[in-house]
Design a protein around this motif. Structure first.
Motif, mmCIF file in Angstrom:
data_model
loop_
_atom_site.group_PDB
_atom_site.id
_atom_site.type_symbol
_atom_site.label_atom_id
_atom_site.label_comp_id
_atom_site.label_asym_id
_atom_site.label_seq_id
_atom_site.Cartn_x
_atom_site.Cartn_y
_atom_site.Cartn_z
ATOM 1 N N ILE A 182 0.871 -1.180 0.000
ATOM 2 C CA ILE A 182 0.000 0.000 0.000
ATOM 3 C C ILE A 182 0.906 1.227 0.000
ATOM 4 C CG2 ILE A 182 -1.771 1.297 1.227
ATOM 5 C CD1 ILE A 182 -2.870 -1.252 2.324
ATOM 6 N N VAL A 183 0.829 2.002 -1.057
ATOM 7 C CA VAL A 183 1.640 3.209 -1.211
ATOM 8 C C VAL A 183 0.850 4.394 -0.645
ATOM 9 C CG1 VAL A 183 2.781 4.747 -2.843
ATOM 10 C CG2 VAL A 183 2.822 2.266 -3.222
ATOM 11 N N ILE A 184 1.494 5.158 0.266
ATOM 12 C CA ILE A 184 0.813 6.270 0.933
ATOM 13 C C ILE A 184 1.669 7.523 0.777
ATOM 14 C CG2 ILE A 184 -0.301 7.033 3.070
ATOM 15 C CD1 ILE A 184 -0.074 4.116 4.049
ATOM 16 N N PRO A 185 1.323 8.450 -0.117
ATOM 17 C CA PRO A 185 2.037 9.728 -0.190
ATOM 18 C C PRO A 185 1.543 10.655 0.936
ATOM 19 C CG PRO A 185 0.331 9.640 -1.872
ATOM 20 C CD PRO A 185 0.318 8.303 -1.194
ATOM 21 N N VAL A 186 2.459 11.287 1.660
ATOM 22 C CA VAL A 186 2.066 12.122 2.806
ATOM 23 C C VAL A 186 2.822 13.445 2.767
ATOM 24 C CG1 VAL A 186 1.542 10.119 4.241
ATOM 25 C CG2 VAL A 186 3.843 11.113 4.299
ATOM 26 N N ILE A 232 5.410 4.386 2.690
ATOM 27 C CA ILE A 232 5.029 5.769 2.953
ATOM 28 C C ILE A 232 6.085 6.687 2.349
ATOM 29 C CG2 ILE A 232 4.431 7.448 4.737
ATOM 30 C CD1 ILE A 232 3.820 5.121 6.611
ATOM 31 N N VAL A 233 5.639 7.629 1.528
ATOM 32 C CA VAL A 233 6.549 8.557 0.848
ATOM 33 C C VAL A 233 6.283 9.962 1.386
ATOM 34 C CG1 VAL A 233 7.345 9.451 -1.359
ATOM 35 C CG2 VAL A 233 6.517 7.089 -1.201
ATOM 36 N N ILE A 244 8.128 4.772 13.566
ATOM 37 C CA ILE A 244 7.169 3.728 13.156
ATOM 38 C C ILE A 244 7.886 2.599 12.410
ATOM 39 C CG2 ILE A 244 5.197 3.259 11.671
ATOM 40 C CD1 ILE A 244 4.171 6.066 12.282
ATOM 41 N N SER A 245 8.796 2.937 11.511
ATOM 42 C CA SER A 245 9.510 1.903 10.743
ATOM 43 C C SER A 245 10.412 1.066 11.632
ATOM 44 C CB SER A 245 10.324 2.562 9.625
ATOM 45 O OG SER A 245 11.278 3.467 10.173
ATOM 46 N N CYS A 246 10.906 1.656 12.738
ATOM 47 C CA CYS A 246 11.694 0.869 13.687
ATOM 48 C C CYS A 246 10.807 -0.077 14.481
ATOM 49 C CB CYS A 246 12.454 1.803 14.628
ATOM 50 S SG CYS A 246 13.770 2.753 13.822
ATOM 51 N N ARG A 247 9.577 0.314 14.711
ATOM 52 C CA ARG A 247 8.655 -0.501 15.496
ATOM 53 C C ARG A 247 8.016 -1.604 14.658
ATOM 54 N NH1 ARG A 247 3.830 2.755 17.055
ATOM 55 N NH2 ARG A 247 5.502 4.240 17.576
ATOM 56 N N TYR A 248 7.699 -1.320 13.418
ATOM 57 C CA TYR A 248 7.034 -2.296 12.538
ATOM 58 C C TYR A 248 7.930 -2.553 11.310
ATOM 59 C CZ TYR A 248 2.935 -0.851 15.231
ATOM 60 O OH TYR A 248 2.060 -0.542 16.243
ATOM 61 N N PRO A 249 8.418 -3.764 11.139
ATOM 62 C CA PRO A 249 9.249 -4.058 9.949
ATOM 63 C C PRO A 249 8.441 -4.015 8.652
ATOM 64 C CG PRO A 249 8.817 -6.057 11.218
ATOM 65 C CD PRO A 249 8.303 -4.920 12.041
ATOM 66 N N GLN A 250 7.116 -4.058 8.755
ATOM 67 C CA GLN A 250 6.283 -4.006 7.539
ATOM 68 C C GLN A 250 6.142 -2.586 7.005
ATOM 69 O OE1 GLN A 250 5.308 -5.168 10.473
ATOM 70 N NE2 GLN A 250 4.652 -7.323 10.286
ATOM 71 N N VAL A 251 6.644 -1.571 7.722
ATOM 72 C CA VAL A 251 6.512 -0.175 7.307
ATOM 73 C C VAL A 251 7.853 0.301 6.750
ATOM 74 C CG1 VAL A 251 5.990 2.190 8.022
ATOM 75 C CG2 VAL A 251 4.708 0.267 9.017
ATOM 76 N N ARG A 252 7.830 0.830 5.543
ATOM 77 C CA ARG A 252 9.010 1.410 4.916
ATOM 78 C C ARG A 252 8.682 2.852 4.531
ATOM 79 N NH1 ARG A 252 9.880 -2.003 -0.134
ATOM 80 N NH2 ARG A 252 11.767 -0.741 -0.306
ATOM 81 N N SER A 253 9.674 3.678 4.481
ATOM 82 C CA SER A 253 9.432 5.087 4.165
ATOM 83 C C SER A 253 10.528 5.626 3.266
ATOM 84 C CB SER A 253 9.343 5.926 5.442
ATOM 85 O OG SER A 253 10.588 5.909 6.133
ATOM 86 N N ARG A 254 10.133 6.608 2.447
ATOM 87 C CA ARG A 254 11.056 7.343 1.585
ATOM 88 C C ARG A 254 10.762 8.838 1.773
ATOM 89 N NH1 ARG A 254 12.778 3.039 1.508
ATOM 90 N NH2 ARG A 254 13.484 1.742 -0.242
ATOM 91 N N GLY A 296 6.801 5.928 -4.823
ATOM 92 C CA GLY A 296 6.317 4.791 -4.030
ATOM 93 C C GLY A 296 6.085 3.545 -4.872
ATOM 94 N N LEU A 297 5.541 3.707 -6.069
ATOM 95 C CA LEU A 297 5.312 2.557 -6.958
ATOM 96 C C LEU A 297 6.633 1.928 -7.399
ATOM 97 C CD1 LEU A 297 2.423 3.938 -9.209
ATOM 98 C CD2 LEU A 297 2.234 2.285 -7.335
ATOM 99 N N ALA A 298 7.621 2.774 -7.629
ATOM 100 C CA ALA A 298 8.924 2.246 -8.036
ATOM 101 C C ALA A 298 9.600 1.481 -6.915
ATOM 102 C CB ALA A 298 9.825 3.387 -8.512
ATOM 103 N N ALA A 299 9.350 1.876 -5.678
ATOM 104 C CA ALA A 299 10.001 1.212 -4.539
ATOM 105 C C ALA A 299 9.174 0.065 -3.971
ATOM 106 C CB ALA A 299 10.275 2.243 -3.436
ATOM 107 N N ALA A 300 7.896 -0.055 -4.344
ATOM 108 C CA ALA A 300 7.028 -1.100 -3.787
ATOM 109 C C ALA A 300 7.497 -2.481 -4.238
ATOM 110 C CB ALA A 300 5.586 -0.870 -4.207
ATOM 111 N N ALA A 301 7.424 -3.447 -3.324
ATOM 112 C CA ALA A 301 7.875 -4.812 -3.614
ATOM 113 C C ALA A 301 6.723 -5.803 -3.741
ATOM 114 C CB ALA A 301 8.831 -5.287 -2.519
ATOM 115 N N GLY A 302 5.491 -5.382 -3.470
ATOM 116 C CA GLY A 302 4.356 -6.309 -3.503
ATOM 117 C C GLY A 302 3.905 -6.649 -4.907
ATOM 118 N N GLU A 303 3.313 -7.834 -5.054
ATOM 119 C CA GLU A 303 2.745 -8.230 -6.335
ATOM 120 C C GLU A 303 1.450 -7.483 -6.613
ATOM 121 O OE1 GLU A 303 3.420 -12.750 -7.094
ATOM 122 O OE2 GLU A 303 3.238 -12.515 -4.915
ATOM 123 N N VAL A 304 0.720 -7.151 -5.558
ATOM 124 C CA VAL A 304 -0.504 -6.352 -5.653
ATOM 125 C C VAL A 304 -0.217 -5.016 -4.978
ATOM 126 C CG1 VAL A 304 -2.959 -6.208 -5.121
ATOM 127 C CG2 VAL A 304 -1.903 -8.445 -5.566
#
Length: 211
Positions: free
Chosen positions: A7-11, A40-41, A56-66, A81-89
């Motif tokens: 899930i890509v989230i621009p903020v 999260i970008v 947040i990224s230190c607390r949850y390994p599922q959260v990445r940020s740019r 965010g789309l370029a950095a996303a690793a998910g198939e969906v």
């Protein structure tokens, strides 16, 4: 088979609200798949968003940020965010119009329904059949080519060859018997010379006997 989800989230300047939103999304997505991430970008925030995202990224390994500066707009943040996303969906959430639980579940189910329909629609390729070799037809004879012999002529030539071979074998084996039957005191007469076979009969014999 479960697939991975991003899930890509621009903020921009979401210091006070991003923590609660991350907790909500983690709870929803964890019911769909165990292989997911929140990308999260940070689009050039000027408040404490950068520090909050780091915690947040230190607390949850599922959260990445740019993060990048200066601010370049939501479209640029989504592209990054789309370029950095690793998910198939991949899904995109706008902080001003957040995805509901029903939205995420529907998008996830829609993806699997489309994949299943695509798999059924693809035609099955038949197994390749072995190619039987086609018998080659003899090339037609030209007027100047030698013509094949007829079957009755071949049969007669073969019979003549067999008779000639039989006669020669009888003559060769009878000579020693005649010499042995002569009286001891009588002089042995040399055998009569054998007549040479005519050339055309020799050729017929060779042709009929296959020599």
């Amino acid at each position: 088979m479960k697939k991975s989800l991003s899930i890509v989230i621009p903020v921009h300047n979401v210091q006070s609200s991003i923590g609660a939103e991350v907790d909500r999304l983690l709870e929803i997505v964890s019911d769909l798949t165990t292989d997911f991430e929140l990308m999260i970008v940070d689009d050039g925030s000027t408040d404490g968003t950068e520090e909050v995202l780091y915690e947040i990224s230190c607390r949850y390994p599922q959260v990445r940020s740019r993060r990048y500066t200066p601010r370049q707009g939501k479209a640029t943040a989504i592209d990054l965010g789309l370029a950095a996303a690793a998910g198939e969906v991949v899904m995109i959430e706008d902080m001003e119009r957040k995805l509901t639980t029903e939205d995420i579940q529907s998008l996830w189910a829609m993806h699997f329904d489309a994949s299943a329909a695509h798999s059924k629609a693809m035609p099955q390729r038949p197994a390749p059949q072995p190619v039987k070799p086609q018998p080659q037809k003899p090339e037609p004879l030209l007027p100047g080519d030698p013509q094949p012999l007829k079957q009755d002529l071949l049969s007669r030539l073969s019979s003549w060859g067999a008779d000639i071979s039989e006669l020669e074998s009888l003559t060769e084996y009878s000579l020693p018997e005649e010499v042995a039957s002569a009286e001891p005191n009588e002089p042995v007469q040399p055998p009569a010379p054998r007549l040479k076979m005519p050339r055309f009969l020799r050729r017929i014999q060779e042709f009929a006997t296959g020599e």
